[in-house]
Design a protein around this motif. Structure first.
Motif, short mmCIF file in Angstrom:
data_model
loop_
_atom_site.label_atom_id
_atom_site.label_comp_id
_atom_site.label_asym_id
_atom_site.label_seq_id
_atom_site.Cartn_x
_atom_site.Cartn_y
_atom_site.Cartn_z
N VAL A 54 35.42 62.15 63.66
CA VAL A 54 36.39 61.39 63.91
C VAL A 54 36.84 60.59 62.59
O VAL A 54 37.69 60.42 62.12
CB VAL A 54 36.30 60.47 65.23
CG1 VAL A 54 37.52 59.32 65.25
CG2 VAL A 54 36.24 61.30 66.42
N GLY A 55 35.51 59.91 62.19
CA GLY A 55 35.80 58.97 60.94
C GLY A 55 36.17 59.96 59.78
O GLY A 55 36.92 59.43 59.02
N THR A 56 35.56 61.08 59.61
CA THR A 56 36.23 61.89 58.32
C THR A 56 37.53 62.14 58.46
O THR A 56 38.38 62.16 57.47
CB THR A 56 35.16 62.96 58.32
OG1 THR A 56 33.89 62.70 58.37
CG2 THR A 56 35.39 63.91 57.04
N VAL A 112 39.90 60.63 60.17
CA VAL A 112 40.80 59.39 60.18
C VAL A 112 40.71 59.14 58.45
O VAL A 112 41.84 58.56 58.15
CB VAL A 112 39.98 58.10 60.80
CG1 VAL A 112 40.56 56.86 60.49
CG2 VAL A 112 40.36 58.67 62.17
N LEU A 113 39.58 59.11 57.90
CA LEU A 113 39.60 58.89 56.32
C LEU A 113 40.50 59.54 55.59
O LEU A 113 41.52 59.19 54.75
CB LEU A 113 38.24 58.98 55.92
CG LEU A 113 37.84 58.22 54.67
CD1 LEU A 113 37.78 56.56 54.69
CD2 LEU A 113 36.41 58.48 54.23
N GLU A 114 40.35 60.68 55.84
CA GLU A 114 41.41 62.11 55.35
C GLU A 114 42.98 61.56 55.61
O GLU A 114 43.69 61.27 54.53
CB GLU A 114 41.21 63.17 55.97
CG GLU A 114 41.73 64.31 55.29
CD GLU A 114 40.91 64.54 53.77
OE1 GLU A 114 41.69 64.59 52.68
OE2 GLU A 114 39.84 64.39 53.84
N LEU A 128 44.05 58.52 56.25
CA LEU A 128 44.45 57.27 55.46
C LEU A 128 44.56 57.40 53.98
O LEU A 128 45.55 56.88 53.38
CB LEU A 128 43.32 56.36 55.85
CG LEU A 128 43.14 55.57 57.08
CD1 LEU A 128 41.84 54.81 57.52
CD2 LEU A 128 44.36 54.62 57.35
N VAL A 129 43.86 58.28 53.47
CA VAL A 129 44.03 58.62 51.99
C VAL A 129 45.35 59.23 51.64
O VAL A 129 46.07 58.79 50.78
CB VAL A 129 42.64 59.68 51.40
CG1 VAL A 129 43.07 59.94 50.19
CG2 VAL A 129 41.38 59.04 51.69
N ALA A 130 45.46 60.13 52.58
CA ALA A 130 47.07 60.91 52.51
C ALA A 130 48.04 59.50 52.58
O ALA A 130 49.06 59.60 51.70
CB ALA A 130 47.28 61.99 53.54
N VAL A 133 47.02 57.15 63.82
CA VAL A 133 46.57 56.59 62.65
C VAL A 133 47.84 56.54 61.68
O VAL A 133 47.99 55.77 60.59
CB VAL A 133 45.33 57.33 62.02
CG1 VAL A 133 45.23 56.62 60.79
CG2 VAL A 133 44.08 56.73 62.81
#
Lengths: 465, 465
Positions: free
Chosen positions: A13-15, A17-19, A21-23, A68
């Motif tokens: 999940v964290g990975t 979501v991070l992806e 957010l970066v986009a 997100v």
């Protein structure tokens, strides 16, 4: 997804979501999308399906990622070149890592025993701040939840200093804080919270731009004393929230020194100038003040909240907070149990965000960020000098500048509303000398001279519609 | 690594850090490592190389990962089955995602315009809490930075209710708060901060376990009035921090109703019992109180901080906070601009952590967590009943239990120190009826009946050394 626990899914999940957010940040940095959303709260609640999620749950991972993305799109975009609204940091990687670390470990440095690493980090960050202020030898500080709480904490220490019985027996009715009207409203709020009342703030004389007039200090003190009132503290701005201008700290400090007055400087935004040899002269005299606050979530690139509340002398704190929790704190552990000097009981180790920024980016990177953003305001001021349709009432001292599109006269707020509707820029506003101004706070590292040029062009265009 | 900006590296760095954190939590959940580190602050600072990172920077990604691992190892392990120290949540995935989302977007819901999605989420979470308390129709709430600030906020509203001039003109000298000595120390702190003084808390009569004795209320009120004092509020525990026992809320509420007294319930820990049909009877009468606080970072599995401060009536807030910032807030936007009802100016959207927990795990998962952990304390009590060498002075009502290893008599703190040194368990302590007790707060989802059995065994062993 119920009954699954942290480690079973946080990696996946964290990975993801991070992806997402970066986009989002990549697109925002390129200037796409509205800087802030103008949709109303019920529309936003529907788009986020808040009622469904609260009442029914059942969110899947793809739905979480969609949430997100929608949430990010509806949020104010502090990384957008057109974001110039308020002094809110566009986060950087080290602060994000610190937030992630705290999110998982959730250590609470109330007493050292409960969170050894976190307490050690908060102490190291306080010492770094104290060294920059000039209080590294004698001072003490804590990292607290925001400038409003930081100002309250400092003024509570000043209250205890003015009247050592106040903590135990209550606030006497004859206490008063001396502050210019340009003080952040948290100073008046602190006065009201701590029992002086909003009316317990005596307004110091200022110049036309709201800076303390040192010549007004002696008459103010004489007046206060003639009324039978006892001064708790003089509050100065370094810099003022509205204009970004610095009070003449050295002269105010000299007066306070000579008259035995506590000087508190609100450096929430402007203390970051201490990092630059070129700019730190703006804060000359601060080393003679008694307390100050310094926000990480403004010019140090951390997420909210992260505020250092710093005292020149450790002993200032002897008559507040700590004696009320003797069963928790060890008197011999001063400087080790952070809860002795913070308002909070439970508290995140907020200093971690600054520590990792210093470690991973280096102090030089913060210095160059502060200098760059301060310089941008000067560039905006220069662009305004070249155009007769714009005016600015002062040359900026920080990264904040108030200005006016002259053809709109006193309809600057209407102009601002149109600009926000347009979506490419976000400005705040400020009332100076009784008249409304547009206000730019240049926080985004993606804003450049060309963006500022565009801002003036777009203002001209939306005003003409 | 300086001068790189967020998107250039947050993907790589964030993913690697997440991986390191998952590995840490996996190992901790399996019971490996010390529950808390006993190293002193200077040793910890050296292990973390804090001086180097602050002064020199230059941290590389491998060094960052090593820092994250060391930091985690030195931190208290809330996911460890042997962690029973304080009421601090072992974080779960949805809260971690929320922290990550805020870390990157850094939206600050001071006014709606600044953070539309965040403000909508905070409102939805407040409404969820208000619905559970029974104030969904008339009430209003805000999400604030912790229970201490929440208690202060509620008591400030009570102060304004008791004396509508206090905010403007200062705290009158005749105000008093009625509270049992078992109140969290933030209640005395709030009294001292807001100008009543620590001495402005009148101690209510309690039973031997520190619960408010309803029969003592009338004499207390009569005494207060005979002294010419005006009561601001009665404070009740739901539950008390030390013992985890609930005050008789219904009887206290009835008395407050009948006498026009403001009732504030500190539900920081225990309000979570509202989620369980089986447990919510512990809070019967709460719907007749005037204000309460409810922490997310205790029983709702979020990281610190996240506290709902909830009011039965919106109108309670009319005489505090908001009138002091009319240039910021729109009176017509009540319930939309969260900053109208929070102490803070800048503030993270803390409700997001609860919202994503409800969405992704479902309310049922929180209910079963609360019931499971409350049940564990009863299991510990049962185990203690079977062993003559242990005693517990009451049957627990929550997931907190005070107990004693009898052969150690009043040397329970010495026993606790040995237990911490051993490393397998972490307990706190509490003084009840003048004598020291060990105190277990059962927060970790990995603690089970077998862990509790082991706890008693290990205590017996370390006591014998």
């Amino acid at each position: 997804m119920s009954h699954v626990d942290l480690v079973d899914d946080v990696r996946e999940v964290g990975t993801a979501v991070l992806e997402a957010l970066v986009a989002h940040v990549e697109s925002v940095r390129a200037g796409s999308g509205e800087v802030v959303s103008a949709a109303d709260i019920d529309t936003v609640s529907k788009r986020l399906e808040l009622r469904r999620w609260v009442e029914e749950g059942g969110m899947t991972l793809p739905e979480l990622l969609s949430f997100v993305t929608t949430y990010s799109d509806i949020s104010a975009s502090h990384h957008h070149p057109g974001y110039m609204g308020h002094q809110i940091a566009p986060s950087d990687t080290p602060g994000v890592v610190a937030d992630l670390l705290q999110a998982v470990t959730n250590n609470i440095p109330l007493v050292y025993e409960l969170a050894p690493a976190a307490a050690a980090v908060d102490r190291a960050v306080c010492r770094w701040m104290l060294d920059h202020v000039g209080w590294g030898e004698t001072g003490l500080g804590a990292i607290t939840n925001g400038g409003t709480l930081g100002n309250l904490t400092a003024l509570l220490a000043a209250r205890s200093h003015a009247d050592t019985t106040a903590w135990q027996r209550g606030t006497p009715g004859d206490l008063v804080i001396l502050a210019p009207a340009t003080s952040h409203y948290s100073v008046r709020k602190a006065a009201a919270v701590m029992g002086l009342g909003v009316n317990g703030v005596y307004p110091l004389r200022t110049d036309a731009l709201g800076r303390i007039d040192p010549a007004g200090l002696a008459p103010a003190l004489a007046d206060v004393r003639a009324q039978g009132l006892r001064p708790v503290a003089v509050v100065a701005n370094g810099c003022a929230t509205g204009t970004g201008l610095y009070d003449p700290i050295a002269e105010v400090a000299q007066f306070c020194d000579a008259n035995g007055l506590w000087l508190h400087m609100d450096g929430a935004h402007g203390a970051a100038a201490l990092l630059s040899p070129r700019l730190r002269g703006l804060l000359a005299g601060l080393e003679r003040a008694d307390s100050t606050v310094w926000d990480g979530h403004k010019m140090l690139r951390t997420s909210a909240l992260c505020t250092g509340v710093l005292f020149r002398e450790k002993r200032y704190l002897d008559t507040m907070f700590k004696q009320d929790a003797s069963y928790l704190y060890r008197p011999e552990a001063e400087d080790v149990d952070p809860g002795q000097y913070t308002f909070e009981t439970s508290k995140a180790p907020l200093g971690l965000k600054v520590l990792l920024t210093l470690a991973y980016r280096g102090e030089a990177s913060l210095r160059s960020y502060v200098e760059r953003q301060y310089g941008l305001a000067t560039e905006l001021w220069e662009l305004i000098q070249e155009r007769p349709d714009f005016t600015a009432p002062y040359q900026p001292q920080s990264n904040i500048l108030c200005f006016r599109y002259e053809p709109c006269g006193d309809r600057q707020l209407e102009l601002r509303a149109r600009l926000i509707q347009d979506g490419r820029f976000y400005l705040s506003s400020f009332r100076l000398g009784g008249r409304p101004y547009l206000r730019a706070s240049l926080m985004s590292p993606t804003t450049d001279r060309e963006t500022l040029h565009q801002l003036l062009e777009v203002i001209t265009k939306v005003a003409a519609v």
